[in-house]
Design a protein around this motif. Structure first.
Motif, PDB file in Angstrom:
ATOM      1  N   ALA A 311       0.824  -1.211   0.000  1.00 17.11           N
ATOM      2  CA  ALA A 311       0.000   0.000   0.000  1.00 17.11           C
ATOM      3  C   ALA A 311       0.857   1.260   0.000  1.00 17.11           C
ATOM      4  N   ARG A 312       1.927   1.262   0.811  1.00 15.36           N
ATOM      5  CA  ARG A 312       2.821   2.430   0.848  1.00 15.36           C
ATOM      6  C   ARG A 312       3.517   2.622  -0.490  1.00 15.36           C
ATOM      7  N   ALA A 313       3.950   1.529  -1.098  1.00 10.49           N
ATOM      8  CA  ALA A 313       4.657   1.615  -2.377  1.00 10.49           C
ATOM      9  C   ALA A 313       3.744   2.160  -3.469  1.00 10.49           C
ATOM     10  N   GLU A 314       2.520   1.685  -3.524  1.00  7.61           N
ATOM     11  CA  GLU A 314       1.598   2.166  -4.555  1.00  7.61           C
ATOM     12  C   GLU A 314       1.334   3.660  -4.396  1.00  7.61           C
ATOM     13  N   THR A 315       1.110   4.099  -3.159  1.00 11.78           N
ATOM     14  CA  THR A 315       0.873   5.526  -2.915  1.00 11.78           C
ATOM     15  C   THR A 315       2.086   6.356  -3.291  1.00 11.78           C
ATOM     16  N   ALA A 316       3.266   5.914  -2.872  1.00 11.72           N
ATOM     17  CA  ALA A 316       4.493   6.673  -3.127  1.00 11.72           C
ATOM     18  C   ALA A 316       4.791   6.766  -4.623  1.00 11.72           C
ATOM     19  N   ILE A 317       4.605   5.656  -5.346  1.00 17.21           N
ATOM     20  CA  ILE A 317       4.893   5.648  -6.780  1.00 17.21           C
ATOM     21  C   ILE A 317       3.909   6.559  -7.525  1.00 17.21           C
ATOM     22  N   ASP A 318       2.657   6.561  -7.112  1.00 24.20           N
ATOM     23  CA  ASP A 318       1.690   7.487  -7.710  1.00 24.20           C
ATOM     24  C   ASP A 318       2.130   8.937  -7.507  1.00 24.20           C
ATOM     25  N   HIS A 319       2.610   9.252  -6.300  1.00 20.00           N
ATOM     26  CA  HIS A 319       3.042  10.620  -6.002  1.00 20.00           C
ATOM     27  C   HIS A 319       4.278  11.006  -6.811  1.00 20.00           C
ATOM     28  N   VAL A 320       5.236  10.073  -6.945  1.00 17.81           N
ATOM     29  CA  VAL A 320       6.440  10.347  -7.736  1.00 17.81           C
ATOM     30  C   VAL A 320       6.054  10.644  -9.178  1.00 17.81           C
ATOM     31  N   ALA A 321       5.196   9.811  -9.749  1.00 15.79           N
ATOM     32  CA  ALA A 321       4.779  10.018 -11.137  1.00 15.79           C
ATOM     33  C   ALA A 321       4.060  11.351 -11.294  1.00 15.79           C
ATOM     34  N   ALA A 322       3.164  11.655 -10.358  1.00 14.36           N
ATOM     35  CA  ALA A 322       2.403  12.904 -10.450  1.00 14.36           C
ATOM     36  C   ALA A 322       3.303  14.123 -10.369  1.00 14.36           C
ATOM     37  N   ALA A 323       4.371  14.041  -9.589  1.00 18.81           N
ATOM     38  CA  ALA A 323       5.280  15.173  -9.454  1.00 18.81           C
ATOM     39  C   ALA A 323       5.926  15.555 -10.776  1.00 18.81           C
ATOM     40  N   TYR A 324       6.056  14.589 -11.700  1.00 17.91           N
ATOM     41  CA  TYR A 324       6.650  14.832 -13.007  1.00 17.91           C
ATOM     42  C   TYR A 324       5.594  15.069 -14.080  1.00 17.91           C
ATOM     43  N   GLY A 325       4.321  14.896 -13.722  1.00 20.22           N
ATOM     44  CA  GLY A 325       3.257  14.994 -14.709  1.00 20.22           C
ATOM     45  C   GLY A 325       2.962  13.691 -15.404  1.00 20.22           C
ATOM     46  N   ALA A 326       3.488  12.586 -14.860  1.00 21.43           N
ATOM     47  CA  ALA A 326       3.252  11.260 -15.439  1.00 21.43           C
ATOM     48  C   ALA A 326       2.159  10.539 -14.649  1.00 21.43           C
ATOM     49  N   THR A 327       1.775   9.369 -15.119  1.00 15.96           N
ATOM     50  CA  THR A 327       0.847   8.507 -14.392  1.00 15.96           C
ATOM     51  C   THR A 327       1.499   7.140 -14.173  1.00 15.96           C
ATOM     52  N   ALA A 328       1.005   6.410 -13.189  1.00 17.78           N
ATOM     53  CA  ALA A 328       1.574   5.099 -12.872  1.00 17.78           C
ATOM     54  C   ALA A 328       0.471   4.075 -12.677  1.00 17.78           C
ATOM     55  N   GLU A 329       0.683   2.883 -13.212  1.00 16.44           N
ATOM     56  CA  GLU A 329      -0.169   1.732 -12.938  1.00 16.44           C
ATOM     57  C   GLU A 329       0.656   0.730 -12.141  1.00 16.44           C
ATOM     58  N   PHE A 330       0.106   0.236 -11.034  1.00 17.12           N
ATOM     59  CA  PHE A 330       0.846  -0.619 -10.106  1.00 17.12           C
ATOM     60  C   PHE A 330       0.074  -1.914  -9.916  1.00 17.12           C
ATOM     61  N   GLY A 331       0.719  -3.052 -10.195  1.00 17.67           N
ATOM     62  CA  GLY A 331       0.054  -4.346 -10.036  1.00 17.67           C
ATOM     63  C   GLY A 331       0.918  -5.341  -9.294  1.00 17.67           C
ATOM     64  N   VAL A 332       0.282  -6.175  -8.475  1.00 20.76           N
ATOM     65  CA  VAL A 332       0.992  -7.199  -7.700  1.00 20.76           C
ATOM     66  C   VAL A 332       0.286  -8.532  -7.891  1.00 20.76           C
ATOM     67  N   ARG A 333       1.070  -9.593  -8.156  1.00 17.26           N
ATOM     68  CA  ARG A 333       0.507 -10.934  -8.299  1.00 17.26           C
ATOM     69  C   ARG A 333       1.377 -11.929  -7.540  1.00 17.26           C
TER      70      ARG A 333
END
Length: 434
Positions: A311-333
């Motif tokens: 959960a922390r990783a997904e939130t952090a990666i979304d924030h990193v991407a947003a800071a640059y104007g990018a988007t992120a999709e995060f999946g775990v299996r």
């Protein structure tokens, strides 16, 4: 009349107990293992020269099934696509125990220099790739085939049933497949009719030849595959401000994952490894691409801690991407659950393994390891114990010997008889338990 009934009942119970098979002595097992060892070596080398990727183990499965049928076992094939289940009924009824070996090889170019090295190829993700038994599953198949032969030869002394499970695709479900080998075999009834009370398995790993080691409870990590897709805006490499640079975002994502693991998880309470292992982006040196794909692995020993880190990783990666104007999709299996060795069975097993390996060669309290095994799914269905056999080459420091999945991985064939013996004694002693 009541007293007479009680006495009669006691007599029947004692009589039933006396018809149970007496303990097979270790010397008889030793002799039988030594007789089968040359064939075990031949099987191992044959499998090594003819490796097959997950869910493609058709030749291996056929060799195994033919051997089990020759021993008079009931055999089911095609369980979990290419899996094989053999059932050995002893001379008298009793408990039911299962033994398991895995069959699949890896897309690895072998570099062992062995006379029987693999030159095989296979298809992986649409590409033709070299294939090799770089994890030791060739050893596992041969050991369990040898154990089946030894136990079949002792059928008249056995009270109970032994189920031999030869499992495909331990190395994770191929792309497009929803389940790996263990989960699929369970779903298709590998542990039904008869249903084992317990299951045991082994794996060759770097270690002193002749040593056996495991631990109760959490032994091998749960394994999750992580996939991250970053989307930005393509631009010229000379004008990065006119696009959204996913290469820069990918670098920050990797740093974020590493920092989260190192700074938010207490390493003294639960080992955790979170690795980004692949980055796929771009086609030309002077074009910043519009997307980047990252993948990696997460290894954990605690479900709640794993969920919190995800959960922390997904939130952090979304924030990193947003800071640059990018988007992120995060999946775990999940590829494999936690290998959890039943505490009671683990304690019971230690003297049995010592009987097989000798005093001073068994460590039932080894530290946990962050590699994973889908044997864990069998343990979710029935109690079980998974243990390791040290199999480093002679004269090589185990800490320096090539690890599993390395092109140079070459387990020591001298441990083949020990693997057969641990399987045989584990089954016999379990069936002999009152």
């Amino acid at each position: 009349m009541r007293r007479l009934f009680a006495v009669s009942t006691l007599a029947l119970l004692l009589a039933a107990g006396s018809t149970q098979a007496q303990a097979v002595d270790a010397a008889s097992v030793d002799d039988a293992v030594q007789r089968v060892t040359p064939r075990v070596v031949d099987w191992r080398r044959d499998f090594h020269q003819h490796p097959e990727l997950g869910f493609a183990e058709t030749r291996s499965a056929a060799v195994i099934a033919d051997h089990l049928r020759s021993l008079g076992l009931e055999v089911r094939t095609g369980v979990g696509k290419t899996g094989v289940v053999g059932v050995l009924h002893g001379a008298r009824p009793g408990r039911v125990v299962a033994l398991r070996a895995d069959m699949d090889a890896l897309p690895v170019q072998e570099a062992t220099g062995l006379a029987f090295a693999s030159t095989a190829t296979g298809t992986y993700m649409g590409n033709t790739v070299p294939v090799a038994h770089a994890c030791g599953h060739d050893m596992h198949m041969a050991m369990l085939m040898g154990a089946a032969e030894v136990l079949a030869g002792m059928k008249d002394q056995i009270a109970g049933t032994v189920v031999f499970v030869f499992q495909p695709t331990e190395e994770g479900a191929p792309p497009g497949e929803p389940k790996g080998g263990a989960a699929l075999m369970i779903a298709e009834g590998a542990l039904n009719d008869p249903k084992p009370e317990a299951i045991f398995g082994l794996h060759v790993v770097p270690g002193r030849p002749g040593s056996v080691f495991y631990r109760p409870e959490g032994f091998m990590a749960a394994s999750d595959r992580v996939d991250i897709v970053l989307r930005g805006k393509q631009t010229h490499g000379a004008w990065p401000w006119r696009g959204v640079d996913v290469i820069a975002v990918a670098g920050q994502v990797i740093e974020t994952v590493n920092t989260l693991t190192a700074r938010t998880v207490d390493p003294t309470t639960t080992p955790t490894v979170f690795t980004i292992a692949t980055v796929d982006a771009g086609v030309r040196y002077n074009i910043i691409p519009d997307s980047a794909t990252l993948s990696g692995t997460l290894r954990t020993f605690d479900v709640a801690q794993r969920d919190a880190l995800v959960a922390r990783a997904e939130t952090a990666i979304d924030h990193v991407a947003a800071a640059y104007g990018a988007t992120a999709e995060f999946g775990v299996r999940q590829n494999a659950a936690l290998v959890f060795n039943d505490p009671g069975l683990s304690a019971w097993l230690a003297p049995v393994l010592t009987e097989a390996a000798g005093a001073g060669n068994v460590n039932p309290a080894t530290p946990p390891t962050t590699v994973a095994e889908d044997f864990s799914y069998f343990q979710q269905a029935i109690p079980g114990v998974f243990y390791h056999l040290g199999a480093s080459p002679d004269g090589v420091d185990p800490a320096q010997s090539a690890p599993n999945h390395s092109p140079e991985f070459s387990p020591n064939e001298k441990v083949l008889p020990l693997g057969v013996k641990t399987h045989v004694l584990t089954a016999l002693r379990f069936l002999e338990r009152r």
